[in-house]
Design an enzyme around this catalytic site. Structure first.
Site, mmCIF file in Angstrom:
data_model
loop_
_atom_site.group_PDB
_atom_site.id
_atom_site.type_symbol
_atom_site.label_atom_id
_atom_site.label_comp_id
_atom_site.label_asym_id
_atom_site.label_seq_id
_atom_site.Cartn_x
_atom_site.Cartn_y
_atom_site.Cartn_z
ATOM 1 N N LEU A 126 0.892 -1.166 0.000
ATOM 2 C CA LEU A 126 0.000 0.000 0.000
ATOM 3 C C LEU A 126 0.925 1.209 0.000
ATOM 4 O O LEU A 126 1.830 1.293 0.834
ATOM 5 C CB LEU A 126 -0.897 -0.008 1.243
ATOM 6 C CG LEU A 126 -2.005 1.054 1.307
ATOM 7 C CD1 LEU A 126 -3.155 0.584 2.189
ATOM 8 C CD2 LEU A 126 -1.528 2.400 1.794
ATOM 9 N N GLY A 184 -0.707 12.658 3.158
ATOM 10 C CA GLY A 184 -1.297 13.505 4.188
ATOM 11 C C GLY A 184 -2.644 14.099 3.797
ATOM 12 O O GLY A 184 -3.140 15.001 4.459
ATOM 13 N N GLY A 218 -4.086 7.390 1.750
ATOM 14 C CA GLY A 218 -3.677 6.119 2.354
ATOM 15 C C GLY A 218 -4.813 5.513 3.163
ATOM 16 O O GLY A 218 -5.096 4.320 3.057
ATOM 17 N N GLN A 229 7.271 3.535 10.699
ATOM 18 C CA GLN A 229 6.197 4.454 10.261
ATOM 19 C C GLN A 229 4.997 3.664 9.745
ATOM 20 O O GLN A 229 3.848 4.009 10.022
ATOM 21 C CB GLN A 229 6.722 5.324 9.114
ATOM 22 C CG GLN A 229 7.812 6.278 9.516
ATOM 23 C CD GLN A 229 7.307 7.706 9.483
ATOM 24 O OE1 GLN A 229 6.581 8.069 8.566
ATOM 25 N NE2 GLN A 229 7.642 8.481 10.480
ATOM 26 N N TYR A 247 -0.559 1.317 10.376
ATOM 27 C CA TYR A 247 -1.530 0.224 10.512
ATOM 28 C C TYR A 247 -2.080 0.135 11.949
ATOM 29 O O TYR A 247 -3.258 -0.167 12.140
ATOM 30 C CB TYR A 247 -0.900 -1.098 10.070
ATOM 31 C CG TYR A 247 -0.660 -1.139 8.580
ATOM 32 C CD1 TYR A 247 -1.733 -1.034 7.693
ATOM 33 C CD2 TYR A 247 0.613 -1.240 8.041
ATOM 34 C CE1 TYR A 247 -1.535 -1.038 6.321
ATOM 35 C CE2 TYR A 247 0.827 -1.243 6.664
ATOM 36 C CZ TYR A 247 -0.255 -1.139 5.813
ATOM 37 O OH TYR A 247 -0.063 -1.133 4.461
HETATM 38 C C1 COA Z 1 1.925 5.245 5.121
HETATM 39 C C2 COA Z 1 1.160 5.945 3.976
HETATM 40 C C3 COA Z 1 0.475 4.872 3.139
HETATM 41 C C4 COA Z 1 0.113 6.898 4.585
HETATM 42 O O1 COA Z 1 -0.633 7.509 3.516
HETATM 43 P P1 COA Z 1 -1.257 8.982 3.628
HETATM 44 O O2 COA Z 1 -2.105 9.199 2.429
HETATM 45 O O3 COA Z 1 -0.186 9.974 3.876
HETATM 46 O O4 COA Z 1 -2.146 8.836 4.949
HETATM 47 P P2 COA Z 1 -3.546 9.574 5.206
HETATM 48 O O5 COA Z 1 -3.408 11.023 4.926
HETATM 49 O O6 COA Z 1 -4.625 8.853 4.474
HETATM 50 O O7 COA Z 1 -3.742 9.332 6.753
HETATM 51 C C5 COA Z 1 -4.858 8.607 7.250
HETATM 52 C C6 COA Z 1 -4.755 8.539 8.766
HETATM 53 O O8 COA Z 1 -3.568 7.806 9.101
HETATM 54 C C7 COA Z 1 -2.730 8.590 9.941
HETATM 55 N N1 COA Z 1 -1.345 8.317 9.548
HETATM 56 C C8 COA Z 1 -0.771 8.513 8.354
HETATM 57 N N2 COA Z 1 0.516 8.096 8.358
HETATM 58 C C9 COA Z 1 0.726 7.638 9.618
HETATM 59 C C10 COA Z 1 1.859 7.089 10.282
HETATM 60 N N3 COA Z 1 3.014 6.875 9.660
HETATM 61 N N4 COA Z 1 1.718 6.729 11.589
HETATM 62 C C11 COA Z 1 0.543 6.883 12.255
HETATM 63 N N5 COA Z 1 -0.573 7.398 11.670
HETATM 64 C C12 COA Z 1 -0.466 7.767 10.383
HETATM 65 C C13 COA Z 1 -3.124 10.039 9.648
HETATM 66 O O9 COA Z 1 -2.815 10.882 10.751
HETATM 67 C C14 COA Z 1 -4.611 9.916 9.415
HETATM 68 O O10 COA Z 1 -5.266 9.837 10.665
HETATM 69 P P3 COA Z 1 -6.777 10.432 10.889
HETATM 70 O O11 COA Z 1 -7.646 9.867 9.772
HETATM 71 O O12 COA Z 1 -7.167 9.926 12.237
HETATM 72 O O13 COA Z 1 -6.646 11.902 10.777
HETATM 73 C C15 COA Z 1 2.110 6.803 3.098
HETATM 74 O O14 COA Z 1 2.838 7.688 3.921
HETATM 75 C C16 COA Z 1 3.107 6.000 2.253
HETATM 76 O O15 COA Z 1 2.833 5.693 1.100
HETATM 77 N N6 COA Z 1 4.296 5.688 2.805
HETATM 78 C C17 COA Z 1 5.343 4.997 2.060
HETATM 79 C C18 COA Z 1 4.962 3.556 1.824
HETATM 80 C C19 COA Z 1 4.579 2.821 3.072
HETATM 81 O O16 COA Z 1 5.145 3.018 4.138
HETATM 82 N N7 COA Z 1 3.580 1.940 2.951
HETATM 83 C C20 COA Z 1 3.072 1.177 4.067
HETATM 84 C C21 COA Z 1 3.033 -0.257 3.730
HETATM 85 S S1 COA Z 1 4.598 -1.052 3.704
#
Ligand code: COA
Length: 172
Positions: A94, A102, A106, A137, A142
Site C-alpha cells: 500500500l 497527508g 492512504g 512508520q 496500521y
Molecule cells: C503510510 C502511507 C500509506 C500513509 O498515507 P497517507 O495518504 O499519507 O495517509 P492519510 O493522509 O490517508 O492518513 C490517514 C490517517 O492515518 C494517519 N497516519 C498517516 N501516516 C501515519 C503514520 N506513519 N503513523 C501513524 N498514523 C499515520 C493520519 O494521521 C490519518 O489519521 P486520521 O484519519 O485519524 O486523521 C504513506 O505515507 C506511504 O505511502 N508511505 C510509504 C509507503 C509505506 O510506508 N507503505 C506502508 C506499507 S509497507
C-alpha cells in the site's frame, strides 16, 4: 483533501504507472514492473486511487494468504478447527504518491482494501487481513487503524475479519 474526481479501480494499462513515486523504490518498482503481470497471472490484484487522466494517487495489492496455525494469534483461533493453517488475505503493498501524502489517500485505500477483503471473505474464507510493514512508520500507520502485531514478529500485523466487519458496517 482527495480530489473529488478521483476513484479507486482495478489497475489497467491507461493508468500512468511510470509517474508514480512514493519515496520507497521497491513499492514504485512493483507498480511499474510487476503489478500488471501479477494481475494477469492471478498472483495479486492491484487497485489504484486515480484521477480520470490516469494519474495514480496511491495503490494497494491483495492476495490469498495462509497463516501457519502455530504462528496464528490466539484471538483468531477461538473455536478454530484442527486445520494446518488459517485462511487470510495479504495486503501485500500500500503506497501513496509523495505529492498526495497527508490528504487521506492512504486511509481511503486501506478502508477500500479492508472492505473489498471483507466482501471477498463471504465467497472465499478469510479470517484476517495481514500486512508486512516495511518500517516503524508503516507499523504506526496500521496500528492507527487497529491492526495488532503477531507475537514475535513486530513487522507483521493483522486485523481480524470480525474487526473488519465491525469497521465496514460502521462506515456503511
Ligand atoms: C503510510 C502511507 C500509506 C500513509 O498515507 P497517507 O495518504 O499519507 O495517509 P492519510 O493522509 O490517508 O492518513 C490517514 C490517517 O492515518 C494517519 N497516519 C498517516 N501516516 C501515519 C503514520 N506513519 N503513523 C501513524 N498514523 C499515520 C493520519 O494521521 C490519518 O489519521 P486520521 O484519519 O485519524 O486523521 C504513506 O505515507 C506511504 O505511502 N508511505 C510509504 C509507503 C509505506 O510506508 N507503505 C506502508 C506499507 S509497507
Amino acid at each position: 483533501m482527495i480530489p473529488e474526481e478521483a476513484d479507486i479501480e482495478l489497475l489497467n494499462k491507461e493508468h500512468k504507472r511510470e509517474l508514480f513515486s512514493c519515496g520507497v523504490d521497491a513499492l514504485d518498482i512493483y507498480l511499474k514492473q510487476y503489478a500488471r503481470q501479477n494481475l494477469k497471472k492471478h498472483i495479486a490484484g492491484t487497485f489504484v486511487h486515480a484521477l480520470p487522466d490516469g494519474t495514480i494517487l496511491g495503490y494497494y495489492s491483495l492476495s490469498a494468504f495462509a497463516i501457519d496455525l502455530h504462528k496464528a494469534p490466539a484471538a483468531l483461533l477461538k473455536g478454530f478447527p484442527d486445520y494446518e493453517s488459517v485462511p487470510a488475505t495479504l495486503l501485500g503493498r500500500l503506497a501513496v504518491d509523495k505529492q498526495f501524502k497527508g490528504k487521506g489517500v492512504g486511509g481511503a485505500l486501506l478502508v477500500d482494501a479492508l472492505s473489498r477483503s471483507f466482501s471477498a471473505s463471504k465467497v472465499v474464507g478469510s479470517m484476517a487481513v495481514v500486512v508486512d510493514a516495511k518500517d516503524e512508520q508503516a507499523v504506526a500507520f496500521y496500528s492507527h487503524y487497529g491492526f495488532s502485531t503477531f507475537l514475535g514478529d513486530e513487522s507483521r500485523l493483522y486485523l481480524s475479519m470480525k474487526q473488519i466487519e465491525a469497521l465496514v458496517c460502521a462506515i456503511d
